[in-house]
Scaffold this motif. Structure first.
Motif, PDB file in Angstrom:
ATOM      1  N   ARG A  20       0.813  -1.218   0.000  1.00 52.86           N
ATOM      2  CA  ARG A  20       0.000   0.000   0.000  1.00 52.86           C
ATOM      3  C   ARG A  20       0.848   1.270   0.000  1.00 52.86           C
ATOM      4  O   ARG A  20       0.374   2.349   0.307  1.00 52.86           O
ATOM      5  CB  ARG A  20      -0.982   0.004   1.182  1.00 52.86           C
ATOM      6  N   GLN A  21       2.154   1.116  -0.329  1.00 56.42           N
ATOM      7  CA  GLN A  21       3.033   2.280  -0.435  1.00 56.42           C
ATOM      8  C   GLN A  21       3.828   2.232  -1.739  1.00 56.42           C
ATOM      9  O   GLN A  21       4.932   2.767  -1.837  1.00 56.42           O
ATOM     10  CB  GLN A  21       3.992   2.321   0.766  1.00 56.42           C
ATOM     11  N   GLY A  22       3.246   1.582  -2.753  1.00 55.29           N
ATOM     12  CA  GLY A  22       3.889   1.530  -4.053  1.00 55.29           C
ATOM     13  C   GLY A  22       4.937   0.453  -4.206  1.00 55.29           C
ATOM     14  O   GLY A  22       5.685   0.445  -5.190  1.00 55.29           O
ATOM     15  N   ARG A  23       4.997  -0.483  -3.255  1.00 57.35           N
ATOM     16  CA  ARG A  23       5.973  -1.564  -3.328  1.00 57.35           C
ATOM     17  C   ARG A  23       5.276  -2.893  -3.033  1.00 57.35           C
ATOM     18  O   ARG A  23       4.160  -2.924  -2.519  1.00 57.35           O
ATOM     19  CB  ARG A  23       7.130  -1.332  -2.354  1.00 57.35           C
ATOM     20  N   TYR A  24       5.971  -3.987  -3.353  1.00 58.83           N
ATOM     21  CA  TYR A  24       5.407  -5.322  -3.157  1.00 58.83           C
ATOM     22  C   TYR A  24       6.296  -6.163  -2.249  1.00 58.83           C
ATOM     23  O   TYR A  24       7.516  -6.254  -2.465  1.00 58.83           O
ATOM     24  CB  TYR A  24       5.260  -6.045  -4.500  1.00 58.83           C
ATOM     25  N   PHE A  25       5.675  -6.769  -1.215  1.00 55.34           N
ATOM     26  CA  PHE A  25       6.364  -7.801  -0.463  1.00 55.34           C
ATOM     27  C   PHE A  25       6.525  -9.017  -1.372  1.00 55.34           C
ATOM     28  O   PHE A  25       5.645  -9.328  -2.176  1.00 55.34           O
ATOM     29  CB  PHE A  25       5.563  -8.215   0.773  1.00 55.34           C
ATOM     30  N   VAL A  26       7.632  -9.726  -1.252  1.00 58.27           N
ATOM     31  CA  VAL A  26       7.902 -10.901  -2.070  1.00 58.27           C
ATOM     32  C   VAL A  26       8.285 -12.063  -1.155  1.00 58.27           C
ATOM     33  O   VAL A  26       9.087 -11.897  -0.234  1.00 58.27           O
ATOM     34  CB  VAL A  26       9.061 -10.647  -3.067  1.00 58.27           C
ATOM     35  N   GLY A  27       7.700 -13.227  -1.402  1.00 62.69           N
ATOM     36  CA  GLY A  27       8.034 -14.381  -0.578  1.00 62.69           C
ATOM     37  C   GLY A  27       7.877 -15.690  -1.318  1.00 62.69           C
ATOM     38  O   GLY A  27       7.205 -15.753  -2.358  1.00 62.69           O
ATOM     39  N   GLU A  28       8.504 -16.739  -0.785  1.00 66.25           N
ATOM     40  CA  GLU A  28       8.402 -18.079  -1.356  1.00 66.25           C
ATOM     41  C   GLU A  28       7.533 -18.948  -0.452  1.00 66.25           C
ATOM     42  O   GLU A  28       7.739 -18.989   0.768  1.00 66.25           O
ATOM     43  CB  GLU A  28       9.782 -18.714  -1.489  1.00 66.25           C
ATOM     44  N   VAL A  29       6.556 -19.616  -1.049  1.00 64.81           N
ATOM     45  CA  VAL A  29       5.670 -20.498  -0.285  1.00 64.81           C
ATOM     46  C   VAL A  29       6.465 -21.717   0.159  1.00 64.81           C
ATOM     47  O   VAL A  29       7.083 -22.410  -0.651  1.00 64.81           O
ATOM     48  CB  VAL A  29       4.458 -20.915  -1.130  1.00 64.81           C
ATOM     49  N   THR A  30       6.446 -22.002   1.477  1.00 67.54           N
ATOM     50  CA  THR A  30       7.266 -23.083   2.032  1.00 67.54           C
ATOM     51  C   THR A  30       6.448 -24.193   2.682  1.00 67.54           C
ATOM     52  O   THR A  30       7.025 -25.210   3.087  1.00 67.54           O
ATOM     53  CB  THR A  30       8.249 -22.525   3.077  1.00 67.54           C
ATOM     54  N   GLY A  31       5.142 -24.019   2.807  1.00 67.01           N
ATOM     55  CA  GLY A  31       4.350 -25.030   3.504  1.00 67.01           C
ATOM     56  C   GLY A  31       3.027 -25.313   2.817  1.00 67.01           C
ATOM     57  O   GLY A  31       2.500 -24.497   2.064  1.00 67.01           O
ATOM     58  N   GLU A  32       2.489 -26.499   3.107  1.00 64.24           N
ATOM     59  CA  GLU A  32       1.178 -26.882   2.599  1.00 64.24           C
ATOM     60  C   GLU A  32       0.081 -26.196   3.412  1.00 64.24           C
ATOM     61  O   GLU A  32       0.351 -25.483   4.379  1.00 64.24           O
ATOM     62  CB  GLU A  32       1.016 -28.410   2.658  1.00 64.24           C
ATOM     63  N   TYR A  33      -1.154 -26.438   3.034  1.00 66.06           N
ATOM     64  CA  TYR A  33      -2.310 -25.818   3.694  1.00 66.06           C
ATOM     65  C   TYR A  33      -2.353 -26.135   5.187  1.00 66.06           C
ATOM     66  O   TYR A  33      -2.049 -27.256   5.623  1.00 66.06           O
ATOM     67  CB  TYR A  33      -3.593 -26.319   3.041  1.00 66.06           C
ATOM     68  N   ARG A  34      -2.728 -25.115   5.970  1.00 71.46           N
ATOM     69  CA  ARG A  34      -3.001 -25.319   7.395  1.00 71.46           C
ATOM     70  C   ARG A  34      -4.205 -24.483   7.782  1.00 71.46           C
ATOM     71  O   ARG A  34      -4.468 -23.433   7.186  1.00 71.46           O
ATOM     72  CB  ARG A  34      -1.790 -24.926   8.244  1.00 71.46           C
ATOM     73  N   PHE A  35      -4.942 -24.947   8.786  1.00 72.12           N
ATOM     74  CA  PHE A  35      -6.126 -24.233   9.266  1.00 72.12           C
ATOM     75  C   PHE A  35      -5.835 -23.699  10.659  1.00 72.12           C
ATOM     76  O   PHE A  35      -5.425 -24.447  11.559  1.00 72.12           O
ATOM     77  CB  PHE A  35      -7.334 -25.161   9.303  1.00 72.12           C
ATOM     78  N   VAL A  36      -6.034 -22.386  10.839  1.00 65.04           N
ATOM     79  CA  VAL A  36      -5.792 -21.740  12.135  1.00 65.04           C
ATOM     80  C   VAL A  36      -7.111 -21.162  12.615  1.00 65.04           C
ATOM     81  O   VAL A  36      -7.518 -20.064  12.208  1.00 65.04           O
ATOM     82  CB  VAL A  36      -4.718 -20.643  12.026  1.00 65.04           C
ATOM     83  N   ALA A  37      -7.804 -21.906  13.453  1.00 66.18           N
ATOM     84  CA  ALA A  37      -9.111 -21.482  13.954  1.00 66.18           C
ATOM     85  C   ALA A  37      -8.998 -20.175  14.729  1.00 66.18           C
ATOM     86  O   ALA A  37      -8.038 -19.958  15.472  1.00 66.18           O
ATOM     87  CB  ALA A  37      -9.710 -22.566  14.835  1.00 66.18           C
ATOM     88  N   GLY A  38      -9.971 -19.285  14.531  1.00 64.23           N
ATOM     89  CA  GLY A  38     -10.003 -18.016  15.253  1.00 64.23           C
ATOM     90  C   GLY A  38      -9.233 -16.900  14.587  1.00 64.23           C
ATOM     91  O   GLY A  38      -9.334 -15.744  14.993  1.00 64.23           O
ATOM     92  N   SER A  39      -8.459 -17.213  13.566  1.00 61.80           N
ATOM     93  CA  SER A  39      -7.705 -16.186  12.857  1.00 61.80           C
ATOM     94  C   SER A  39      -8.612 -15.453  11.876  1.00 61.80           C
ATOM     95  O   SER A  39      -9.586 -16.012  11.367  1.00 61.80           O
ATOM     96  CB  SER A  39      -6.536 -16.827  12.103  1.00 61.80           C
TER      97      SER A  39
END
Length: 308
Positions: free
Chosen positions: A91-110
């Motif tokens: 939201r300031q004209g730039r992009y965070f960049v990352g590599e996906v390292t894990g499979e799906y997980r469910f975090v209840a309450g998030s």
């Protein structure tokens, strides 16, 4: 081969900072159950099961919005693979960049319970450094946008390695690489100047909270442009020939029209198609004589020099 995705983390990307700090991407879409045993390879099967659940919680939403939301949820939870690269605007004209390292997980309450672990890079990518085409794709409306066709440019931006070899289409149906390159830019021009085109007189570019009409996703590839008539009675599939073989582009638009009719259009809406090409194409015209509901348009490129 790894893929690249632009991912919005909540409305207006409101969770981007939290996701980067805690090392994940996530989604909610009011689906509060663990999806670990409900993620088939085919997203259409997923949508069939979860669209009714989504609409039960969001009765004011349309069938289209529900399908796009559930499709995005499946992409984040299942479609994106370990090793793929994700970009998310700060939201300031730039992009965070990352590599996906894990499979799906469910975090209840998030707020975003459907999560994938991500190793975020320290470096950010400036939007101003992107080509116009990549900026448009990375800035498109929707939760998830596959931007893998800009793989080489993204690798250059992310790794800061100079790449001098021109991008070449790997599509075996492309007959003219020069026209292919030209019409990739024409697509962006049409979007920017839609209201000034003949199609813009009768149709608006299709738009929802989750997607825009440009590069509209289907199960056989993205539609170049999807529009809707001003009276909301007709959906229009627009394909640029992009140097491809005539038979290939006619077959492709028919597949896209079939998808739109089955998965996007409401019962009262009809579906038509438009093919746009640089040259008057006799092969396309002959094919369209026996193909219902598809029109052909030819475009002209004009160039002026104005002394100032």
């Amino acid at each position: 081969m790894r893929n690249y995705y632009r991912v919005m983390l909540g409305r207006g990307n409101m969770y981007a900072d939290v996701c980067r700090q805690r090392g994940f991407i996530g989604a909610g879409f009011d689906i509060k159950q663990d999806l670990s045993n409900s993620l088939p390879e085919n997203w259409r099967e997923f949508n069939q099961k979860f669209i009714p659940i989504f609409l039960e919680v969001n009765p004011s939403k349309s069938k289209i919005a529900a399908g796009l939301s559930c499709g995005a949820l499946h992409t984040i939870s299942k479609g994106i693979q370990v090793g793929d690269i994700v970009l998310s605007p700060n939201r300031q004209g730039r992009y965070f960049v990352g590599e996906v390292t894990g499979e799906y997980r469910f975090v209840a309450g998030s707020d975003q319970p459907h999560q994938r672990a991500v190793a975020w890079h320290e470096e950010l990518v400036d939007r101003s450094d992107m080509s116009e085409s990549l900026r448009n794709s990375a800035g498109s409306i929707g939760t998830v946008s596959n931007i893998s066709k800009y793989r080489e440019e993204l690798e250059q931006l992310i790794k800061d390695e100079a790449k001098t070899q021109a991008l070449v289409s790997q599509d075996p149906t492309v007959e003219d690489a020069t026209v292919f390159a030209l019409e990739k830019h024409l697509e962006d021009f049409l979007v920017a100047n839609w209201s000034s085109t003949p199609l813009g007189n009768t149709h608006d570019l299709y738009e929802t909270e989750e997607s825009s009409g440009q590069q509209f996703p289907t199960d056989t590839g993205p539609i170049d442009l999807l529009a809707i008539s001003k009276d909301k009675q007709e959906l229009l599939v627009v394909e640029l020939k992009k140097g491809r073989a005539s038979d290939a582009v006619v077959g492709q638009i028919q597949r896209y029209m079939g998808y739109v009719k089955e998965d996007v259009a409401e019962d009262h809406q009809r579906v038509r198609g438009v093919i746009i090409a640089l040259d008057d194409d006799k092969r396309i015209r002959r094919a369209l004589q026996v193909a219902q509901g598809i029109d052909f348009y030819r475009y002209e490129v004009k160039f002026d020099l104005i002394k100032s």
